[in-house]
Scaffold this motif. Structure first.
Motif, PDB file in Angstrom:
ATOM      1  N   PHE A   4       0.832  -1.211   0.000  1.00 32.92           N
ATOM      2  CA  PHE A   4       0.000   0.000   0.000  1.00 32.92           C
ATOM      3  C   PHE A   4       0.863   1.256   0.000  1.00 32.92           C
ATOM      4  O   PHE A   4       0.507   2.264  -0.621  1.00 32.92           O
ATOM      5  CB  PHE A   4      -0.929  -0.014   1.216  1.00 32.92           C
ATOM      6  N   LEU A   5       2.003   1.196   0.704  1.00 34.01           N
ATOM      7  CA  LEU A   5       2.898   2.345   0.725  1.00 34.01           C
ATOM      8  C   LEU A   5       3.474   2.621  -0.663  1.00 34.01           C
ATOM      9  O   LEU A   5       3.736   3.774  -1.022  1.00 34.01           O
ATOM     10  CB  LEU A   5       4.036   2.113   1.723  1.00 34.01           C
ATOM     11  N   LEU A   6       3.673   1.563  -1.458  1.00 34.81           N
ATOM     12  CA  LEU A   6       4.157   1.738  -2.826  1.00 34.81           C
ATOM     13  C   LEU A   6       3.023   2.130  -3.776  1.00 34.81           C
ATOM     14  O   LEU A   6       3.205   2.961  -4.666  1.00 34.81           O
ATOM     15  CB  LEU A   6       4.829   0.455  -3.312  1.00 34.81           C
ATOM     16  N   LYS A   7       1.850   1.550  -3.590  1.00 31.89           N
ATOM     17  CA  LYS A   7       0.713   1.829  -4.477  1.00 31.89           C
ATOM     18  C   LYS A   7       0.265   3.283  -4.388  1.00 31.89           C
ATOM     19  O   LYS A   7      -0.275   3.836  -5.358  1.00 31.89           O
ATOM     20  CB  LYS A   7      -0.456   0.908  -4.143  1.00 31.89           C
ATOM     21  N   ARG A   8       0.483   3.924  -3.230  1.00 29.75           N
ATOM     22  CA  ARG A   8       0.018   5.306  -3.048  1.00 29.75           C
ATOM     23  C   ARG A   8       0.897   6.310  -3.786  1.00 29.75           C
ATOM     24  O   ARG A   8       0.505   7.465  -3.973  1.00 29.75           O
ATOM     25  CB  ARG A   8      -0.002   5.654  -1.558  1.00 29.75           C
ATOM     26  N   LEU A   9       2.105   5.888  -4.204  1.00 25.53           N
ATOM     27  CA  LEU A   9       3.075   6.801  -4.781  1.00 25.53           C
ATOM     28  C   LEU A   9       2.783   7.108  -6.246  1.00 25.53           C
ATOM     29  O   LEU A   9       2.197   6.289  -6.961  1.00 25.53           O
ATOM     30  CB  LEU A   9       4.491   6.218  -4.660  1.00 25.53           C
ATOM     31  N   THR A  18      18.262  -6.077 -11.228  1.00 21.47           N
ATOM     32  CA  THR A  18      17.690  -7.290 -11.826  1.00 21.47           C
ATOM     33  C   THR A  18      16.319  -7.604 -11.242  1.00 21.47           C
ATOM     34  O   THR A  18      15.560  -8.376 -11.820  1.00 21.47           O
ATOM     35  CB  THR A  18      18.615  -8.494 -11.582  1.00 21.47           C
ATOM     36  N   VAL A  19      16.005  -7.021 -10.072  1.00 19.60           N
ATOM     37  CA  VAL A  19      14.717  -7.249  -9.416  1.00 19.60           C
ATOM     38  C   VAL A  19      14.205  -5.926  -8.855  1.00 19.60           C
ATOM     39  O   VAL A  19      14.939  -4.940  -8.789  1.00 19.60           O
ATOM     40  CB  VAL A  19      14.836  -8.277  -8.268  1.00 19.60           C
ATOM     41  N   CYS A  20      12.944  -5.920  -8.438  1.00 20.03           N
ATOM     42  CA  CYS A  20      12.358  -4.744  -7.812  1.00 20.03           C
ATOM     43  C   CYS A  20      12.613  -4.778  -6.305  1.00 20.03           C
ATOM     44  O   CYS A  20      12.471  -5.833  -5.674  1.00 20.03           O
ATOM     45  CB  CYS A  20      10.858  -4.696  -8.067  1.00 20.03           C
ATOM     46  N   GLU A  21      12.998  -3.652  -5.750  1.00 18.41           N
ATOM     47  CA  GLU A  21      13.211  -3.509  -4.318  1.00 18.41           C
ATOM     48  C   GLU A  21      12.322  -2.386  -3.787  1.00 18.41           C
ATOM     49  O   GLU A  21      11.970  -1.474  -4.530  1.00 18.41           O
ATOM     50  CB  GLU A  21      14.668  -3.186  -4.012  1.00 18.41           C
ATOM     51  N   HIS A  22      12.009  -2.459  -2.504  1.00 21.72           N
ATOM     52  CA  HIS A  22      11.096  -1.494  -1.902  1.00 21.72           C
ATOM     53  C   HIS A  22      11.594  -0.053  -2.074  1.00 21.72           C
ATOM     54  O   HIS A  22      10.973   0.757  -2.772  1.00 21.72           O
ATOM     55  CB  HIS A  22      10.903  -1.826  -0.414  1.00 21.72           C
ATOM     56  N   ILE A  23      12.731   0.273  -1.468  1.00 18.70           N
ATOM     57  CA  ILE A  23      13.246   1.640  -1.551  1.00 18.70           C
ATOM     58  C   ILE A  23      13.788   1.930  -2.940  1.00 18.70           C
ATOM     59  O   ILE A  23      13.695   3.065  -3.430  1.00 18.70           O
ATOM     60  CB  ILE A  23      14.319   1.883  -0.474  1.00 18.70           C
ATOM     61  N   GLY A  24      14.335   0.915  -3.598  1.00 22.98           N
ATOM     62  CA  GLY A  24      14.827   1.094  -4.953  1.00 22.98           C
ATOM     63  C   GLY A  24      13.740   1.558  -5.899  1.00 22.98           C
ATOM     64  O   GLY A  24      13.983   2.350  -6.818  1.00 22.98           O
ATOM     65  N   LEU A  25      12.512   1.086  -5.687  1.00 20.99           N
ATOM     66  CA  LEU A  25      11.373   1.515  -6.493  1.00 20.99           C
ATOM     67  C   LEU A  25      10.815   2.842  -5.985  1.00 20.99           C
ATOM     68  O   LEU A  25      10.495   3.738  -6.777  1.00 20.99           O
ATOM     69  CB  LEU A  25      10.282   0.438  -6.458  1.00 20.99           C
ATOM     70  N   ILE A  75       7.880   8.006   4.864  1.00 18.54           N
ATOM     71  CA  ILE A  75       7.153   6.945   5.556  1.00 18.54           C
ATOM     72  C   ILE A  75       7.603   5.572   5.047  1.00 18.54           C
ATOM     73  O   ILE A  75       7.686   4.603   5.810  1.00 18.54           O
ATOM     74  CB  ILE A  75       5.626   7.124   5.393  1.00 18.54           C
ATOM     75  N   ASN A  76       7.929   5.464   3.755  1.00 18.88           N
ATOM     76  CA  ASN A  76       8.453   4.206   3.217  1.00 18.88           C
ATOM     77  C   ASN A  76       9.798   3.868   3.857  1.00 18.88           C
ATOM     78  O   ASN A  76      10.048   2.706   4.222  1.00 18.88           O
ATOM     79  CB  ASN A  76       8.629   4.306   1.703  1.00 18.88           C
ATOM     80  N   ILE A  77      10.654   4.895   3.975  1.00  9.88           N
ATOM     81  CA  ILE A  77      11.979   4.671   4.550  1.00  9.88           C
ATOM     82  C   ILE A  77      11.875   4.257   6.013  1.00  9.88           C
ATOM     83  O   ILE A  77      12.511   3.283   6.449  1.00  9.88           O
ATOM     84  CB  ILE A  77      12.834   5.951   4.411  1.00  9.88           C
TER      85      ILE A  77
END
Length: 322
Positions: free
Chosen positions: A171-176, A187-194, A204-206
């Motif tokens: 949800f924290l990523l979807k809101r952005l 090579t892959v998706c990462e939380h903060i990397g995205l 708030i993500n950090i």
């Protein structure tokens, strides 16, 4: 389809645009070597699949191995298969076919499964440390304490903890709003990397990512250290030298797997924090080692150091030829 924005392009004219498609570059700076880099990726994936599948098959099909230690090992092998499958096929598609396109929803799903599986493995390693503590400190009560019912509840708790703590990240990523470049240097998706490619405030993500790290991985490491301090205290109070050696030997495989699991991650974190002069592709390669090495080497370590498993593997591979 979302517009591809090259790095360095101004985003002032892209306000209101939120990318729904991203492009994983693989390992930036080493694109011409992707085919060679794919060889260890492919080898590690095949080894992880075969080794962990064989481990699960041996444990589930031998009642003599239906002991707590082996059941926890079976959970670890299953998590290893999931972790490898969530990451390596995507990397190989980039290396072989330059197929780095990934939708935002699929990218977020990858973040969820990679992070939750990684945390599950950490939780399994923690309960395996407790298992060794009980086996050494309370050997006569070992099977009465760690019953199959309790093992099932522990396994469910581990996976619920992982999914429960990681689920809010989706949800924290979807809101952005992703109005910056949609080319991800990985090579892959990462939380903060995205998240860092968003135009929104990601504090708030950090902070949530830091909370998850401290409340799961860091806490697990601390409790594992405490467990082994108690184990060593108990072992060195055993009068017989042979008994001390036997007790420590039962922990050998688990200690190797612990260092293999946490070691590359700690080293990768330190290089990102203090190695600003290190090339970006080195950071990405180290991040991939954290994902590739444990699933590939865990079954090999337990196969070599655990006699019961080693005997079963030998029986399966060579019985037809004897």
């Amino acid at each position: 389809m979302s517009l591809v924005v090259l790095p360095g392009t101004s985003i002032s004219n892209l306000s209101g645009v939120s990318h729904t498609v991203f492009y994983l570059r693989g390992i930036p700076g080493l694109e011409d070597k992707h085919m060679w880099i794919s060889i260890p990726f492919f080898t590690s994936y095949v080894t992880a699949l075969l080794g962990n599948s064989l481990l699960i098959f041996i444990i589930l099909n031998n009642r003599s191995l239906h002991e707590p230690m082996y059941l926890f090992l079976c959970m670890l092998a299953g998590a290893d298969i999931v972790l490898s499958t969530c990451t390596v096929p995507q990397a190989l598609a980039i290396f072989w076919f330059r197929a780095g396109e990934i939708s935002l929803n699929r990218c977020i799903a990858q973040v969820f499964f990679i992070t939750s599986t990684f945390m599950s493995e950490s939780g399994i390693l923690l309960v395996m440390a407790f298992d060794r503590y009980i086996a050494i400190c309370y050997p006569l009560r070992y099977t009465t304490i760690l019953t199959h019912a309790l093992i099932g509840k522990i396994g469910a708790t581990i996976f619920l903890r992982s999914f429960g703590t990681v689920f809010p990240m989706t949800f924290l990523l979807k809101r952005l709003t992703f109005c910056r470049t949609n080319i991800l240097p990985h090579t892959v998706c990462e939380h903060i990397g995205l998240a860092k490619f968003s135009c929104d405030d990601i504090r708030i993500n950090i902070w949530y990512g830091f909370f998850v790290l401290m409340s799961t991985i860091a806490l697990d490491v601390f409790l594992i250290i405490v467990s082994y301090m108690l184990i060593l205290h108990a072992v060195f109070h055993i009068p017989s030298r042979d008994a001390r050696h036997k007790a420590l030997n039962t922990c050998g495989s688990h200690v190797c797997v612990i260092f293999l699991f946490y070691g590359p991650g700690i080293f990768s974190t330190l290089t990102q924090r203090f190695g600003r002069h290190i090339s970006p592709h080195i950071h990405i390669l180290l991040a991939n080692v954290c994902i590739l090495a444990p699933p590939m080497l865990n079954p090999i370590i337990y196969g070599i150091k655990t006699k019961q498993i080693r005997d079963q593997v030998t029986h399966i591979l060579f019985s037809k030829h004897i």
